[in-house]
Design an enzyme around this catalytic site. Structure first.
Site, PDB file in Angstrom:
ATOM      1  N   HIS A  74       5.570 -67.268 -21.805  1.00 55.36           N
ATOM      2  CA  HIS A  74       5.453 -68.067 -23.186  1.00 55.36           C
ATOM      3  C   HIS A  74       6.493 -67.150 -24.196  1.00 55.36           C
ATOM      4  CE1 HIS A  74       2.522 -64.713 -23.537  1.00 55.36           C
ATOM      5  NE2 HIS A  74       2.699 -65.085 -24.950  1.00 55.36           N
ATOM      6  N   HIS A  76       6.904 -66.383 -28.755  1.00 51.04           N
ATOM      7  CA  HIS A  76       6.432 -66.369 -29.937  1.00 51.04           C
ATOM      8  C   HIS A  76       7.608 -66.082 -31.041  1.00 51.04           C
ATOM      9  CE1 HIS A  76       2.346 -65.949 -28.935  1.00 51.04           C
ATOM     10  NE2 HIS A  76       2.471 -64.597 -28.151  1.00 51.04           N
ATOM     11  N   TYR A 162      13.379 -58.116 -24.409  1.00 44.05           N
ATOM     12  CA  TYR A 162      13.653 -59.714 -24.892  1.00 44.05           C
ATOM     13  C   TYR A 162      12.992 -60.137 -26.451  1.00 44.05           C
ATOM     14  CZ  TYR A 162      14.469 -59.474 -19.964  1.00 44.05           C
ATOM     15  OH  TYR A 162      14.770 -59.285 -18.537  1.00 44.05           O
TER      16      TYR A 162
END
Length: 190
Positions: A74, A76, A162
């Site tokens: 996922h 954000h 990342y």
């Protein structure tokens, strides 16, 4: 008290009522998930593809990246839209579609997704939150950067490659050792 059966024709099952906060020029926090999350590292494995797609979408539909983190399953981010523009949905549709089209078709598909011609990479929806003020902005940017530590992927925020944390350290927004391995008080649990 007598309970009467509900007739399907009289009372259809209501669809979920998704209410998006459309605020032109707004700053938003997003969570976007892969469909298959367990043991899936697709996003970090193909992070360069994701970066390229995000860049392509930004050139066509500009937005400012305030904070971003890509985790294995996922992501954000906190992004700011241009004045007069509230169309984050098109941006996410293009990012998700562009990323999906760039990958070979190896994912497992449900019958419904196959029938609709969909890929089985992303969850259909995303979660967004309209940032209310500076304290809310700071809390969500902190949450984005602390997330790899929260998920046990690294011991220190600065160890996760990342995210935009390194860029913000270089700009003087954060010290390089910010948060270490302890959750700052500003970080909530989105």
């Amino acid at each position: 008290m007598r309970i009467l059966p509900i007739e399907a024709e009289d009372d259809p099952v209501p669809m979920p009522d998704y209410r998006r906060a459309w605020h032109p020029g707004g700053t938003y926090f997003f969570t976007v998930n892969l469909l298959e999350r367990r043991g899936n590292n697709l996003l970090t494995r193909h992070v360069d593809v994701l970066r390229e797609v995000v860049g392509t979408v930004r050139r066509r539909y500009p937005f400012e990246i305030r904070a971003w983190v890509v985790l294995p399953d996922h992501l954000h981010c906190v992004i700011a839209l241009p004045a007069g523009d509230a169309d984050f949905a098109t941006r996410w549709r293009l990012i998700k579609t562009g990323f999906s089209k760039a990958l070979p078709r190896t994912e497992r598909l449900s019958g419904v997704r196959a029938k609709r011609g969909e890929r089985g990479i992303w969850q259909r929806r995303f979660w967004e939150h309209l940032i209310r003020d500076e304290a809310d902005l700071r809390a969500h940017i902190d949450y984005v950067h602390f997330n790899p530590v929260k998920h046990g992927l690294v011991a220190r925020v600065s160890d996760w490659p990342y995210s935009t944390f390194g860029r913000l350290v270089a700009l003087g927004t954060y010290p390089g050792d910010w948060a270490g391995s302890e959750m700052p008080t500003s970080v909530g649990s989105e």
